[in-house]
Design a protein around this motif. Structure first.
Motif, mmCIF file in Angstrom:
data_model
loop_
_atom_site.group_PDB
_atom_site.id
_atom_site.type_symbol
_atom_site.label_atom_id
_atom_site.label_comp_id
_atom_site.label_asym_id
_atom_site.label_seq_id
_atom_site.Cartn_x
_atom_site.Cartn_y
_atom_site.Cartn_z
ATOM 1 N N ALA A 55 33.900 -35.456 41.949
ATOM 2 C CA ALA A 55 35.155 -35.958 40.834
ATOM 3 C C ALA A 55 35.682 -35.654 39.932
ATOM 4 O O ALA A 55 36.230 -35.181 39.126
ATOM 5 C CB ALA A 55 34.429 -37.077 40.384
ATOM 6 N N ALA A 56 34.248 -34.193 38.994
ATOM 7 C CA ALA A 56 34.671 -33.507 37.941
ATOM 8 C C ALA A 56 34.611 -32.414 38.263
ATOM 9 O O ALA A 56 35.011 -31.199 37.372
ATOM 10 C CB ALA A 56 33.713 -33.672 37.024
ATOM 11 N N LEU B 3 24.551 -37.480 34.287
ATOM 12 C CA LEU B 3 25.668 -36.744 33.604
ATOM 13 C C LEU B 3 27.327 -36.279 33.360
ATOM 14 O O LEU B 3 27.561 -35.177 32.722
ATOM 15 C CB LEU B 3 25.880 -36.485 35.247
ATOM 16 C CG LEU B 3 26.965 -35.124 35.893
ATOM 17 C CD1 LEU B 3 26.326 -34.204 35.483
ATOM 18 C CD2 LEU B 3 26.475 -35.424 37.466
ATOM 19 N N GLN B 4 27.300 -38.189 33.569
ATOM 20 C CA GLN B 4 28.962 -38.777 33.705
ATOM 21 C C GLN B 4 28.873 -38.659 31.461
ATOM 22 O O GLN B 4 29.867 -38.127 30.896
ATOM 23 C CB GLN B 4 28.661 -40.084 33.331
ATOM 24 C CG GLN B 4 30.768 -39.834 33.346
ATOM 25 C CD GLN B 4 31.599 -39.388 34.198
ATOM 26 O OE1 GLN B 4 31.567 -39.408 35.610
ATOM 27 N NE2 GLN B 4 32.521 -38.598 33.279
ATOM 28 N N GLN B 5 27.842 -38.486 31.000
ATOM 29 C CA GLN B 5 27.922 -38.446 29.427
ATOM 30 C C GLN B 5 28.012 -37.024 28.938
ATOM 31 O O GLN B 5 28.704 -37.030 28.126
ATOM 32 C CB GLN B 5 26.964 -39.838 28.326
ATOM 33 C CG GLN B 5 26.975 -41.421 28.740
ATOM 34 C CD GLN B 5 26.115 -41.474 27.780
ATOM 35 O OE1 GLN B 5 26.006 -41.446 26.611
ATOM 36 N NE2 GLN B 5 26.355 -43.664 27.872
ATOM 37 N N LEU B 6 27.281 -36.523 29.313
ATOM 38 C CA LEU B 6 27.733 -35.165 29.186
ATOM 39 C C LEU B 6 28.940 -34.082 29.477
ATOM 40 O O LEU B 6 29.961 -34.103 28.820
ATOM 41 C CB LEU B 6 27.182 -34.240 29.692
ATOM 42 C CG LEU B 6 24.770 -34.165 30.076
ATOM 43 C CD1 LEU B 6 23.956 -33.767 30.832
ATOM 44 C CD2 LEU B 6 25.048 -33.302 28.473
ATOM 45 N N LEU B 7 29.535 -35.240 30.579
ATOM 46 C CA LEU B 7 31.214 -34.283 30.324
ATOM 47 C C LEU B 7 31.498 -34.905 29.701
ATOM 48 O O LEU B 7 32.563 -34.319 29.336
ATOM 49 C CB LEU B 7 31.046 -34.688 32.448
ATOM 50 C CG LEU B 7 30.540 -34.723 33.117
ATOM 51 C CD1 LEU B 7 30.525 -35.178 34.563
ATOM 52 C CD2 LEU B 7 30.576 -32.832 33.638
ATOM 53 N N GLY C 95 32.011 -33.698 26.563
ATOM 54 C CA GLY C 95 31.757 -31.769 27.000
ATOM 55 C C GLY C 95 31.561 -30.701 27.598
ATOM 56 O O GLY C 95 31.780 -29.684 27.095
ATOM 57 N N VAL C 96 30.597 -31.425 27.968
ATOM 58 C CA VAL C 96 29.413 -30.227 28.667
ATOM 59 C C VAL C 96 29.632 -30.107 30.079
ATOM 60 O O VAL C 96 29.459 -31.750 30.611
ATOM 61 C CB VAL C 96 27.754 -30.947 27.277
ATOM 62 C CG1 VAL C 96 26.678 -30.035 28.702
ATOM 63 C CG2 VAL C 96 28.070 -31.068 26.170
ATOM 64 N N ARG C 97 30.288 -29.235 30.432
ATOM 65 C CA ARG C 97 30.185 -28.944 31.871
ATOM 66 C C ARG C 97 28.932 -28.490 32.386
ATOM 67 O O ARG C 97 29.762 -26.818 31.855
ATOM 68 C CB ARG C 97 31.303 -28.658 32.346
ATOM 69 C CG ARG C 97 32.297 -29.229 32.031
ATOM 70 C CD ARG C 97 33.926 -28.950 32.665
ATOM 71 N NE ARG C 97 34.457 -28.552 33.405
ATOM 72 C CZ ARG C 97 34.654 -29.927 35.005
ATOM 73 N NH1 ARG C 97 34.829 -30.318 34.302
ATOM 74 N NH2 ARG C 97 34.643 -28.516 35.728
#
Length: 313
Positions: free
Chosen positions: A58-59, A20-24, A27-29
């Motif tokens: 956090a995001a 999930l963090q690597q997606l964020l 730039g993938v939200r």
């Protein structure tokens, strides 16, 4: 085909928080994140948010925590998001057909094994316990079965003989995140080319229990050494001495011919236990009420009374 724009992410533990963090970071939200309800944790048993929820909050992502999907309200909430795709990583809840078919492209899952080997709840630990020399991650399209869906892509990872469950967990979490990011840009084409899992080679990774951690000296030294590293850091292997558990964090097999299983052989700094086939050398232990320590420190301290010839049960 339309571009994949509306992604829902579903996951719970640290293994899922990493992708999930690597997606964020890429730039993938996701339009929303699903995770299990807060659970009591720690000595105070206060409700604690999952690693995925912490990452999502956090995001600034919307978070949904239904206890299940058996009620219409939870399903209506998901449908209202109008997702193109749902990414599922170690979510921990069974998804009914109504959920699997809600996203336009369905649901995909990052699974911590090379399917069809080690379907189920504990693929990381079962692979090490079985002495596998290779593991990896599989990205699959989810269906109504237990990890039975068509395979989209996979990445393989050789397993060093000393790798622990915790080390493999971290390695596969990273590998799974990379595979997801590599596959997502053309996921529609990859879904169209997904291949069914073979009928041969199917194994099941049953859920772990604390009771499994007790060492059975009738087993072979290699089987016990595999279990010790597989169950590090949870549930951790142990044996009983003087009525209290002694946890074993690290051990290695010695193929020398052994005597009666459970028999102790020790020096000032080394400790061996006879097994059904060979000796198990204990390297790091944790006596009750103490921190983990090298076995030599234990033998010089509270383990001094453990003598060669003693038989552990």
């Amino acid at each position: 085909m339309p571009e994949v724009q509306r992604i829902v992410f579903a996951g719970t533990p640290d293994f899922a928080a990493r992708p999930l963090q690597q997606l964020l970071d890429a730039g993938v939200r996701p339009v929303a994140v699903y995770t299990q309800p807060d659970r009591p944790a720690g000595r105070g048993r206060q409700a604690s948010a999952s690693p995925v929820k912490q990452t999502a909050v956090a995001a600034g992502l919307p978070v949904f925590q239904p206890p299940h999907f058996r009620d219409q309200t939870s399903l209506d909430e998901l449908q209202a998001l109008q997702p193109d795709l749902m990414i599922v990583v170690a979510y921990g809840l069974l998804l009914p057909t109504a959920v699997l078919t809600t996203p336009r492209l369905g649901c995909i899952n990052v699974h911590a094994s090379l399917l069809p080997r080690w379907r189920g709840a504990a693929p990381i630990q079962r692979a090490l316990e079985a002495g596998d020399t290779e593991s990896g991650v599989t990205l699959m399209q989810m269906d109504a079965g237990l990890d039975t869906g068509p395979m989209i892509a996979e990445r393989r990872l050789p397993l060093p003989a000393t790798m622990t469950g915790g080390e493999l967990h971290d390695a596969l979490a990273e590998l799974g995140a990379q595979l997801l990011l590599e596959t997502l840009p053309d996921i529609e084409q990859k879904l169209a080319a997904a291949r069914p899992q073979p009928d041969t080679g199917v194994t099941y990774a049953h859920k772990l229990s604390k009771q499994e951690g007790q060492l059975d000296w009738q087993q072979s030294a290699q089987a016990l050494a595999n279990r010790v590293r597989a169950f590090n850091p949870w549930p951790v292997c142990w044996f009983e001495w003087q009525g209290k558990p002694v946890r074993v964090w690290s051990a290695q097999a010695d193929s020398a011919e052994a005597t009666r299983p459970g028999t102790v052989r020790r020096s000032d700094e080394r400790l061996y236990i006879a097994t059904g086939d060979g000796w198990l050398e204990l390297l790091q232990v944790q006596p009750a009420g103490k921190k983990a320590m090298p076995v030599a420190d234990w033998l010089r301290g509270s383990g001094q009374a453990l003598q060669s010839g003693e038989v552990l049960t």
